[in-house]
Motif scaffolding. Structure first.
Motif, PDB file in Angstrom:
ATOM      1  N   LYS A 150       0.846  -1.200   0.000  1.00 44.28           N
ATOM      2  CA  LYS A 150       0.000   0.000   0.000  1.00 44.28           C
ATOM      3  C   LYS A 150       0.880   1.249   0.000  1.00 44.28           C
ATOM      4  O   LYS A 150       1.918   1.287   0.682  1.00 44.28           O
ATOM      5  CB  LYS A 150      -0.915   0.013   1.224  1.00 44.28           C
ATOM      6  N   CYS A 151       0.445   2.265  -0.727  1.00 46.26           N
ATOM      7  CA  CYS A 151       1.178   3.532  -0.788  1.00 46.26           C
ATOM      8  C   CYS A 151       1.233   4.148   0.618  1.00 46.26           C
ATOM      9  O   CYS A 151       0.200   4.270   1.282  1.00 46.26           O
ATOM     10  CB  CYS A 151       0.468   4.487  -1.738  1.00 46.26           C
ATOM     11  N   PRO A 152       2.438   4.536   1.088  1.00 45.64           N
ATOM     12  CA  PRO A 152       2.548   5.101   2.429  1.00 45.64           C
ATOM     13  C   PRO A 152       1.906   6.480   2.552  1.00 45.64           C
ATOM     14  O   PRO A 152       1.623   6.941   3.651  1.00 45.64           O
ATOM     15  CB  PRO A 152       4.064   5.184   2.659  1.00 45.64           C
ATOM     16  N   VAL A 153       1.641   7.135   1.420  1.00 45.25           N
ATOM     17  CA  VAL A 153       1.054   8.480   1.478  1.00 45.25           C
ATOM     18  C   VAL A 153      -0.462   8.427   1.465  1.00 45.25           C
ATOM     19  O   VAL A 153      -1.142   9.024   2.300  1.00 45.25           O
ATOM     20  CB  VAL A 153       1.570   9.360   0.314  1.00 45.25           C
ATOM     21  N   CYS A 154      -1.030   7.651   0.505  1.00 45.16           N
ATOM     22  CA  CYS A 154      -2.488   7.707   0.344  1.00 45.16           C
ATOM     23  C   CYS A 154      -3.179   6.365   0.581  1.00 45.16           C
ATOM     24  O   CYS A 154      -4.408   6.291   0.559  1.00 45.16           O
ATOM     25  CB  CYS A 154      -2.854   8.261  -1.041  1.00 45.16           C
ATOM     26  N   GLY A 155      -2.395   5.288   0.767  1.00 45.91           N
ATOM     27  CA  GLY A 155      -3.005   4.008   1.116  1.00 45.91           C
ATOM     28  C   GLY A 155      -3.527   3.185  -0.047  1.00 45.91           C
ATOM     29  O   GLY A 155      -4.035   2.085   0.145  1.00 45.91           O
ATOM     30  N   SER A 162       5.228   3.250  -8.743  1.00 48.28           N
ATOM     31  CA  SER A 162       4.592   4.513  -8.388  1.00 48.28           C
ATOM     32  C   SER A 162       3.140   4.234  -8.059  1.00 48.28           C
ATOM     33  O   SER A 162       2.617   3.160  -8.367  1.00 48.28           O
ATOM     34  CB  SER A 162       4.702   5.527  -9.535  1.00 48.28           C
ATOM     35  N   CYS A 163       2.516   5.216  -7.410  1.00 43.85           N
ATOM     36  CA  CYS A 163       1.149   5.043  -6.923  1.00 43.85           C
ATOM     37  C   CYS A 163       0.164   5.647  -7.910  1.00 43.85           C
ATOM     38  O   CYS A 163       0.260   6.823  -8.243  1.00 43.85           O
ATOM     39  CB  CYS A 163       1.019   5.718  -5.555  1.00 43.85           C
ATOM     40  N   GLU A 164      -0.783   4.826  -8.365  1.00 46.67           N
ATOM     41  CA  GLU A 164      -1.795   5.358  -9.284  1.00 46.67           C
ATOM     42  C   GLU A 164      -2.743   6.309  -8.573  1.00 46.67           C
ATOM     43  O   GLU A 164      -3.412   7.116  -9.188  1.00 46.67           O
ATOM     44  CB  GLU A 164      -2.600   4.215  -9.920  1.00 46.67           C
ATOM     45  N   GLY A 165      -2.806   6.186  -7.241  1.00 47.23           N
ATOM     46  CA  GLY A 165      -3.712   7.047  -6.474  1.00 47.23           C
ATOM     47  C   GLY A 165      -3.196   8.468  -6.368  1.00 47.23           C
ATOM     48  O   GLY A 165      -3.933   9.419  -6.607  1.00 47.23           O
ATOM     49  N   CYS A 166      -1.919   8.627  -6.014  1.00 53.38           N
ATOM     50  CA  CYS A 166      -1.425   9.983  -5.748  1.00 53.38           C
ATOM     51  C   CYS A 166      -0.244  10.388  -6.623  1.00 53.38           C
ATOM     52  O   CYS A 166       0.210  11.523  -6.551  1.00 53.38           O
ATOM     53  CB  CYS A 166      -1.059  10.143  -4.270  1.00 53.38           C
ATOM     54  N   GLY A 167       0.274   9.472  -7.433  1.00 53.25           N
ATOM     55  CA  GLY A 167       1.386   9.847  -8.312  1.00 53.25           C
ATOM     56  C   GLY A 167       2.733   9.831  -7.628  1.00 53.25           C
ATOM     57  O   GLY A 167       3.734  10.220  -8.214  1.00 53.25           O
TER      58      GLY A 167
END
Ligand code: ZN
Ligand code: ZN
Length: 473
Positions: A150-155, A162-167
């Motif tokens: 899970k992305c540590p910034v947006c979950g 890279s995170c598709e949720g927050c870039g």
């Protein structure tokens, strides 16, 4: 790349992202960076600007090997097939380039590995002990497609890229609850001595890049995170089983693919401007002619085109900030749902273009471009668009009257306003404030009055103008 007579001008590098060869392109891809970058390049050239457009394919993300293993096919065969389909769709869609970044070219691979080795032997990039992770069960080095968490910034759920949720940036080292994406095994730490890029050391330079360039709002919100949080330490190469093999001080390691992409953006313009350049310093010298760089990309790659790629140019020795901006897009939906290869919910670009008029496809995907929000391709809309626009492309002045409901007076654009619409269309194709959807609307309004058939906007949007020959790869 020649400007108007007597005005040499600096070169603007435009980057068409290299698609990973783990599948063909679908029309969602085309509607994003691919057509937009080509249209912007053509319009800039028509304005007399010196542009150098980079395109290519990306063979070295381990998503490619994962795909082949999942399908049980030979990876070489898989790369050949998808590469062929991707380049075919570039040609069908009239997407051109000035330099093709070819990771299957021996000279390219040697140059990328060589530049990284030079950075290490010259002491610019330190070799340090770095804690990587491998899978306790299958032993793979956990990176990119081999790890999920899970992305540590947006979950949001993310792989180690890279995170598709927050870039934002993700890696096995910083993902929450990481596990092996291939077999589900738990991660175990392993320490290796690898080349490490301490991005924090380049913060001043990056701050200049961030301030001088034109970024869309969503990109700025990612940059805001990095303005107040430390930038990560990124291993540029490490032991794993996929990617360009290094030699010299890095023997036994492979170049991490984002490092490769960052170095490829240094290498491509250098090869195009000074083909005789061989050393890192000679390649950096070739960049004296470059004014700036525009990236066309999806939001999920924000970390890379705003942080890692500019940092790699800085590390390599390019003395001034070159970032000029990015043109980004949101997702394009297909009949209300995300494109999905696994569910076979996709319109493959090479198949679609084989049956359709490329000028109408380019115009429609620009008209419907998912730039401000997720837009939705529907076959019914596309067909209605074609019916409306096809006669506008074929007719000369004052051909058939526009289709208007019989109880309404004709509401076509007054001819006196056509020139203003054409000017709006052409200005909307500038790199600054690029807006292909507006350009198409203005162009169509002008065409409805019988003007604009020979306009720069029509040539750039349809790909009718002359471009350097697309290489038959
Ligand atoms: Zn595993
Ligand atoms: Zn995130």
């Amino acid at each position: 790349m020649t400007g108007p007579a007597g005005q040499p001008g600096g070169v603007t590098v435009i980057v068409i992202p290299q698609p990973t060869v783990n599948g063909p392109l679908h029309i969602g891809h085309l509607s994003g960076p691919y057509l937009a970058a080509d249209i912007a390049s053509r319009a800039a050239r028509a304005r007399g600007e010196r542009v150098l457009t980079l395109a290519g394919v990306d063979v070295h993300p381990n998503y490619v090997l994962t795909k082949a293993e999942n399908l049980g096919t030979d990876v070489g065969e898989l790369v050949r097939t998808y590469r062929g389909q991707i380049v075919e769709s570039f040609q069908q869609a009239r997407i051109g380039w000035d330099f093709f970044l070819d990771p299957q070219d021996e000279g390219y691979r040697r140059s990328i590995a060589g530049m990284l080795e030079e950075l290490v032997t010259g002491g610019t990039v330190p070799m340090e002990e770095y804690t990587l992770h491998r899978c306790a069960d299958c032993g793979r080095t956990l990176h990119h497609s081999y790890v999920v968490g899970k992305c540590p910034v947006c979950g949001t759920g993310a792989n180690g890229t890279s995170c598709e949720g927050c870039g934002g940036f993700t890696s096995a080292q910083i993902l929450l609850d990481p596990s092996c994406a291939r077999c589900g095994g738990p991660p175990v730490e392993m320490v290796h001595t690898v080349p490490v890029l301490h991005l924090e050391r380049y913060r001043d330079r990056l701050a200049t890049e961030w301030l001088q360039a034109e970024w869309p709002a969503r990109v700025r919100s990612v940059l805001q995170q990095y303005a107040s949080a430390p930038l990560p330490d990124v291993p540029l190469a490490y032991p794993t089983n996929w990617g360009i093999e290094c030699g010299g001080p890095l023997a036994g390691m492979r170049v991490d693919f984002p490092t490769e992409l960052g170095l490829s953006y240094l290498y491509g313009p250098a090869q195009a401007l000074r083909p005789e350049a061989r050393t890192l310093a000679e390649r950096v010298q070739a960049w004296e002619e470059v004014d700036g760089v525009w990236h066309f990309n999806g939001m999920d790659n924000t970390f890379y085109f705003t942080v890692l790629y500019p940092a790699i140019l800085a590390v390599a020795g390019v003395p001034t900030a070159k970032a000029r901006g990015a043109v980004v897009n949101e997702l394009y939906l297909l009949e209300g749902q995300k494109f999905s290869t696994s569910r076979n919910h996709a319109l493959w670009a090479h198949e679609f273009l084989a049956a359709e008029d490329p000028e109408l496809v380019r115009l429609y995907l620009s008209w419907d471009r998912p730039d401000r929000y997720e837009s939705d391709f529907t076959d019914a809309s596309y067909r209605a668009f074609c019916e409306w626009v096809r006669p506008l492309l074929d007719r000369g002045p004052l051909a058939a009257a526009p289709v208007t409901p019989p109880d309404l007076p004709a509401r076509t654009l007054p001819t006196a306003l056509a020139a203003a619409e054409l000017e709006r269309a052409e200005r909307a194709l500038s790199l600054t404030g690029f807006d292909a959807a507006l350009a198409v609307r203005s162009l169509l309004a002008a065409l409805s009055t019988g003007t604009g058939a020979d306009s720069v906007a029509l040539a750039a949007l349809t790909g009718r103008d002359r471009r350097p020959a697309v290489e038959g790869r």
